[in-house]
Design an enzyme around this catalytic site. Sequence first.
Site, mmCIF file in Angstrom:
data_model
loop_
_atom_site.group_PDB
_atom_site.id
_atom_site.type_symbol
_atom_site.label_atom_id
_atom_site.label_comp_id
_atom_site.label_asym_id
_atom_site.label_seq_id
_atom_site.Cartn_x
_atom_site.Cartn_y
_atom_site.Cartn_z
ATOM 1 N N ASN A 146 7.398 -16.113 42.097
ATOM 2 C CA ASN A 146 8.790 -16.553 40.877
ATOM 3 C C ASN A 146 8.376 -16.642 39.146
ATOM 4 O O ASN A 146 7.652 -17.569 39.081
ATOM 5 C CB ASN A 146 9.375 -17.867 41.202
ATOM 6 C CG ASN A 146 10.218 -18.600 39.986
ATOM 7 O OD1 ASN A 146 10.522 -17.793 39.226
ATOM 8 N ND2 ASN A 146 10.828 -19.432 40.037
ATOM 9 N N LYS A 159 9.667 -16.641 36.554
ATOM 10 C CA LYS A 159 10.106 -17.216 35.893
ATOM 11 C C LYS A 159 11.214 -16.278 34.652
ATOM 12 O O LYS A 159 10.596 -15.191 34.469
ATOM 13 C CB LYS A 159 9.578 -18.932 35.103
ATOM 14 C CG LYS A 159 9.893 -19.351 37.029
ATOM 15 C CD LYS A 159 9.096 -20.623 36.448
ATOM 16 C CE LYS A 159 8.754 -21.480 38.123
ATOM 17 N NZ LYS A 159 8.921 -22.883 37.906
ATOM 18 N N GLU A 193 11.325 -27.171 47.641
ATOM 19 C CA GLU A 193 10.658 -27.651 45.617
ATOM 20 C C GLU A 193 10.922 -29.010 45.303
ATOM 21 O O GLU A 193 12.004 -29.089 44.740
ATOM 22 C CB GLU A 193 11.185 -26.406 45.046
ATOM 23 C CG GLU A 193 11.096 -25.443 45.240
ATOM 24 C CD GLU A 193 10.551 -23.923 44.612
ATOM 25 O OE1 GLU A 193 10.200 -23.373 44.147
ATOM 26 O OE2 GLU A 193 11.449 -24.158 43.483
ATOM 27 N N SER A 205 3.430 -26.451 43.075
ATOM 28 C CA SER A 205 2.119 -26.292 42.710
ATOM 29 C C SER A 205 1.595 -25.336 43.793
ATOM 30 O O SER A 205 0.295 -25.808 43.621
ATOM 31 C CB SER A 205 1.982 -27.635 41.976
ATOM 32 O OG SER A 205 2.209 -27.989 41.033
HETATM 33 P P1 PGA Z 1 5.038 -23.826 40.201
HETATM 34 O O1 PGA Z 1 6.719 -23.243 40.431
HETATM 35 O O2 PGA Z 1 4.684 -22.874 41.141
HETATM 36 O O3 PGA Z 1 4.526 -23.134 39.036
HETATM 37 O O4 PGA Z 1 4.795 -24.710 40.285
HETATM 38 C C1 PGA Z 1 7.380 -23.295 41.478
HETATM 39 C C2 PGA Z 1 9.138 -22.635 40.160
HETATM 40 O O5 PGA Z 1 9.394 -23.270 40.471
HETATM 41 O O6 PGA Z 1 9.057 -21.772 41.672
#
Ligand code: PGA
Length: 250
Positions: free
Chosen positions: A9, A11, A166, A212
């Site tokens: 992802n 983002k 999540e 994470s």
């Molecule tokens: P992260 O994000 O791996 O940076 O914690 C996971 C997500 O929001 O899908």
Amino acid sequence: MRKKVIAGNWKMNMLPNEAIEFIQEFAPLVKDTQNEVILCVPYTDLFYVLLNTQDTNIKVGAQNMHWEENGAYTGEVSAKMLKSIGVKYVIIGHSERRAYFAETDETVNKKVKTALENELTPIVCVGETLEQREQGLTKDIITNQTKLALDGLDESQVEKVIIAYEPIWAIGTGKTATSEDANDSVKAIREEISKIYGQNVANRVIIQYGGSVKSSNAKELFTTSDIDGGLVGGASLKAEEFAKIVNYEL
Ligand code: PGA
């Protein structure tokens, strides 16, 4: 046996040239994996990423969509638009969208239905806040979010949905749920699906863990009884690191 599905992802990161460079480095590193590999990228990268992954095993997803087919919704993108360019997956109800963009269980449910009607696989995010966790509400929250997201679907549709568990306190914080804890939550989600749609359906639904995930913890998380891969944010922005997560068994 359920397959492992590992989705990045991105983002709101990566310009098209960065996306293309990423794929050039990433594609050869994951070409032999048996796991499903998905990149969920910003709208502006979709076309470039689709073109550059054409002869690879990498699938492409968006990070959001609207539930209506078309109309006066300035700034929105429909499921049909995504489908028309070859997108196969879409993240729905990510906690950042729930927190910053007024996404609710109701809009999540509408989007899940529209995605399925347009042959997109929804990756539906559920998860508790730290406060809810400390109050002992984790299982109530995540099973309820799951139930509401899937409301009105039939069994054959539920089987096609991917759920991403999540925990919000673990997203982008470097804090990961322990594999045992994460697996317990994923099991609770599977039990909820089993209660409503039956054990056979529940056994087939892919449920990921996100929050994470990195190359140093992927194996421990993905080899538990119920976690079927991950939704990976920060660590999916670096080709080598994300490839190590995809190839976690090696
Ligand atoms: P992260 O994000 O791996 O940076 O914690 C996971 C997500 O929001 O899908």
